[in-house]
Every structure is written in C-alpha cells, then in structure tokens.
Design a protein around this motif. Structure first.
Motif, PDB file in Angstrom:
ATOM      1  N   PHE A 219       0.801  -1.220   0.000  1.00 19.25           N
ATOM      2  CA  PHE A 219       0.000   0.000   0.000  1.00 19.25           C
ATOM      3  C   PHE A 219       0.842   1.283   0.000  1.00 19.25           C
ATOM      4  CE2 PHE A 219      -2.453   3.464   1.797  1.00 19.25           C
ATOM      5  CZ  PHE A 219      -3.608   3.413   1.024  1.00 19.25           C
TER       6      PHE A 219
ATOM      7  N   ILE B 211     -10.129  -0.226  -3.635  1.00 23.03           N
ATOM      8  CA  ILE B 211      -9.114  -1.275  -3.564  1.00 23.03           C
ATOM      9  C   ILE B 211      -9.712  -2.502  -2.893  1.00 23.03           C
ATOM     10  CG2 ILE B 211      -6.858  -1.945  -2.650  1.00 23.03           C
ATOM     11  CD1 ILE B 211      -6.133   1.043  -2.606  1.00 23.03           C
TER      12      ILE B 211
ATOM     13  N   TYR C 173      -8.592  -6.073  -1.507  1.00 21.07           N
ATOM     14  CA  TYR C 173      -7.366  -6.781  -1.136  1.00 21.07           C
ATOM     15  C   TYR C 173      -7.708  -8.177  -0.611  1.00 21.07           C
ATOM     16  CZ  TYR C 173      -2.937  -7.807   1.248  1.00 21.07           C
ATOM     17  OH  TYR C 173      -1.760  -8.393   1.663  1.00 21.07           O
TER      18      TYR C 173
ATOM     19  N   TYR D 125      -2.453  -2.957   4.176  1.00 18.42           N
ATOM     20  CA  TYR D 125      -3.825  -2.907   3.660  1.00 18.42           C
ATOM     21  C   TYR D 125      -4.845  -3.095   4.783  1.00 18.42           C
ATOM     22  CZ  TYR D 125      -2.159  -2.915  -1.169  1.00 18.42           C
ATOM     23  OH  TYR D 125      -1.560  -2.568  -2.353  1.00 18.42           O
TER      24      TYR D 125
ATOM     25  N   GLU E 174      -5.277   0.165   6.561  1.00 18.84           N
ATOM     26  CA  GLU E 174      -5.972   1.122   5.695  1.00 18.84           C
ATOM     27  C   GLU E 174      -7.454   0.774   5.572  1.00 18.84           C
ATOM     28  OE1 GLU E 174      -5.754   4.722   3.973  1.00 18.84           O
ATOM     29  OE2 GLU E 174      -4.068   3.626   4.866  1.00 18.84           O
ATOM     30  N   SER E 175      -7.764  -0.528   5.604  1.00 14.23           N
ATOM     31  CA  SER E 175      -9.176  -0.936   5.520  1.00 14.23           C
ATOM     32  C   SER E 175      -9.940  -0.511   6.765  1.00 14.23           C
ATOM     33  CB  SER E 175      -9.277  -2.456   5.336  1.00 14.23           C
ATOM     34  OG  SER E 175      -8.958  -3.150   6.531  1.00 14.23           O
TER      35      SER E 175
ATOM     36  N   LYS F 261     -12.791   2.751   1.121  1.00 13.76           N
ATOM     37  CA  LYS F 261     -11.789   2.709   0.052  1.00 13.76           C
ATOM     38  C   LYS F 261     -11.133   1.346  -0.088  1.00 13.76           C
ATOM     39  CE  LYS F 261      -7.746   5.065  -1.851  1.00 13.76           C
ATOM     40  NZ  LYS F 261      -8.451   5.458  -3.090  1.00 13.76           N
ATOM     41  N   VAL F 262     -10.872   0.681   1.041  1.00 13.83           N
ATOM     42  CA  VAL F 262     -10.173  -0.607   1.014  1.00 13.83           C
ATOM     43  C   VAL F 262     -11.045  -1.686   1.645  1.00 13.83           C
ATOM     44  CG1 VAL F 262      -8.126  -1.882   1.718  1.00 13.83           C
ATOM     45  CG2 VAL F 262      -7.929   0.556   1.155  1.00 13.83           C
TER      46      VAL F 262
END
Length: 326
Positions: free
Chosen positions: A137, A151, A153, A206, A209-210, A216-217
């Motif tokens: 990421f 995104i 993942y 990731y 970020e999720s 977004k993720v």
C-alpha cells in the motif's frame, strides 16, 4: 531515443547498486526497494507506475500478496463489475481469456520504455478500469491513494501462502532453487525476504488502511471466501457501489458468478491449461489445488513452530489473525 534509453539504463543500474540485496527464491536476487523486497526486473515498472499512472475515481484495484488468491479475485471482480456488459455466462470473456489478461498488473503495464503508448492504452480502456497489483500500500501511486478509487485486497493464511509460493517457484524457476531447501526458504520467508515481502508488512498495510478508510479498502481472506463465496460476491458488489438487484439475486446471478470463477471451472478451461502468461511461465501453473490447510503435508514440527512464532510476533496487537486449519 538511444541516448535516453542509455541514461535510463544507467540510472537503473545506479539504483540497484545502492539497494540492499539478498538471494531470492524465484529470482536470483531481491532488492530492498521502498521497504519491500523486489526482483530487479520489477523495479522499472514500479517506478514508472508511480510517476505516470493517473487514477480515476471509478478505477478498481485488485491487490494481493503473491499466491493468496489473486487469479480468483481478479476473475470475481471482473465478473461482478462487468456483469451488465457480459450477461451471458455461456459466452463470457473468462471462458476464453485468463483473468490476468482481463485485469492487467499495473507494474507490468509500465514495464517498458514507451510510456506514452501505455498512457494512451490506459486512457482508452473501458470504464470502470480494473487493475491488479502486488505492490504494498505505501508504494501505490499517490493518485491511487488520494483518489476515490476502490481497492479490494485478498490475503491468505501465511502457512498456505508459503507452500503455494514454494511449489509455484519450483515449477517456473526450477534451476534457481536447486540449492535452497524448504527450511532455508522458510527462514527467508520469516525474515520477509520474498518478492513483495515482508508478508506481514504487506498484509498489515492494507489491513490498517481498511480500518482507517473502509469505504476505500475492502480486506478479504481467502479462507472466508472459500467458506461462503456467495456472501462475499455480494459483499464485493456492495463495496464497489454496484450491488445486485433483487431480480439479479432471484435469477441466480450471484451463484452464476461464483460458479464461473470457481477453481474447478477455471482450472479446466483450455485457456488456463495451455499457453504462457506474459511469456514467462505456463498458465497451468497458476492453478494447483486451491485448498485450505494443504501446508500440513509439507511442514515439519520445527517449521510449524518457527512460522507460528513469527506470525505471533509480527501480527500481535493488530487484530489480524488466521486459523491454522490443521
């Protein structure tokens, strides 16, 4: 042109000489580039991607650590997003094209000198554009991180990921692994020395970020998809803002996508049994067993202890965990 190419080659060589280097498994050497281990032939593509790729808000990025279900998730995502364009599952692009051809890798696209041709190709792609990447990421282009693109993942139990990567690497690069035992490979794996690794940092990048930006993720686990694929097909569609209608659900569209993209279906298609991927390895090597827990057939007690301790150390406190399925 020749002088430009010569300068670029010089800059690449200069960069490689400045980077920490380790012996790899599927590559003779891996270089520590932007805090992840990268084969030398990928660095140019990553650099060009970061410099030149301009994300659109409608873009979809399928991201994964290698051998974590990439081929499957690309097929699922392509089918979900394009189900209006390709409503017939008897005449679907996935029946005649490998999912990696339909969902190209961003760093592969930019692994060339003629950037303008690639930018023209990207601008003419049907939207929403769907791309794949193994890039961590933090090394994604700023345009991806700052745009409203989505995104998706996928990760996998590190035990199965290791075995899948080991067997895959032995098949496609048998000569490069003749002096590296499985125990030695696991030692490198635990230290993070594997293409696009460390595995732990890749997943956690990731994962975090999720949690921070759930719109977004979307973070998926291979094992959970295997256990309830229809649920996750529906979940991915909702995340990508193209939810299934009641009519689609009643007509069995979710089940049709799940079946079209199933391991058994894709493995037995002629397009996935013959030919090569990017002229580098045979497509049939993308499909082995697709099972959960196959690692128990390869790990010694000492190897189990080593990887278990590494996972506990690296993932502790993150909230990310995996069942062993032993």
């Amino acid at each position: 042109m020749a002088s430009t190419q010569g300068l670029q080659a010089y800059e690449e060589e200069k960069l490689l000489l400045s980077l920490p280097k380790e012996r790899g498994w599927a590559a003779h050497h891996l270089y520590l580039f932007q805090d992840f281990w990268c084969p030398s032939n990928f660095i140019e593509g990553v650099n060009n991607f970061q410099k030149h790729f301009q994300s659109k808000d409608s873009d979809v990025i399928v991201s994964s650590f290698p051998k974590s279900g990439t081929t499957w998730l690309k097929a699922l995502t392509f089918s979900i997003v394009n189900r209006k364009r390709f409503s017939s599952f008897d005449n679907h692009p996935l029946l005649t094209s490998n999912s990696h051809d339909l969902v190209p890798y961003l760093d592969f696209i930019f692994h060339c000198d003629n950037i303008q041709n690639k930018l023209s190709y990207l601008s003419n792609m049907t939207e929403p554009r769907i791309f794949g990447t193994h890039i961590p990421f933090p090394s994604l282009s700023k345009s991806i991180q700052e745009s409203n693109c989505k995104i998706v993942y996928i990760c996998r139990n590190p035990f199965d990921t290791f075995v899948s990567f080991w067997i895959f690497a032995n098949k496609i690069y048998p000569d490069s692994l003749d002096k590296l035992t499985m125990e030695e490979a696991l030692e490198k794996y635990c230290k993070g020395i594997i293409g696009f690794g460390p595995t732990w940092e890749h997943m956690l990048g990731y994962w975090k970020e999720s949690i921070a930006t759930p719109n977004k993720v979307l973070f998926l686990k291979y094992e959970e998809l295997k256990e309830d694929i229809n649920f996750y097909v529906k979940r991915v569609a909702e995340f990508l803002d193209c939810p299934f209608t009641e009519e689609e659900e009643s007509n069995g569209v979710i089940e049709s996508i799940s079946n079209l993209c199933s391991f058994e279906k894709m493995k037995n298609l002629e397009v996935n049994k013959s030919g090569t991927f990017d002229r580098s390895f045979e497509k049939k090597y993308l499909f082995r067993k697709g099972e959960i827990g196959d690692w128990v057939n390869y790990f010694s007690p000492a190897m189990i202890e080593k990887l278990s301790k590494t996972m506990e150390e690296k993932l502790s406190g993150s909230g990310l965990s995996f069942k062993t399925y032993s």
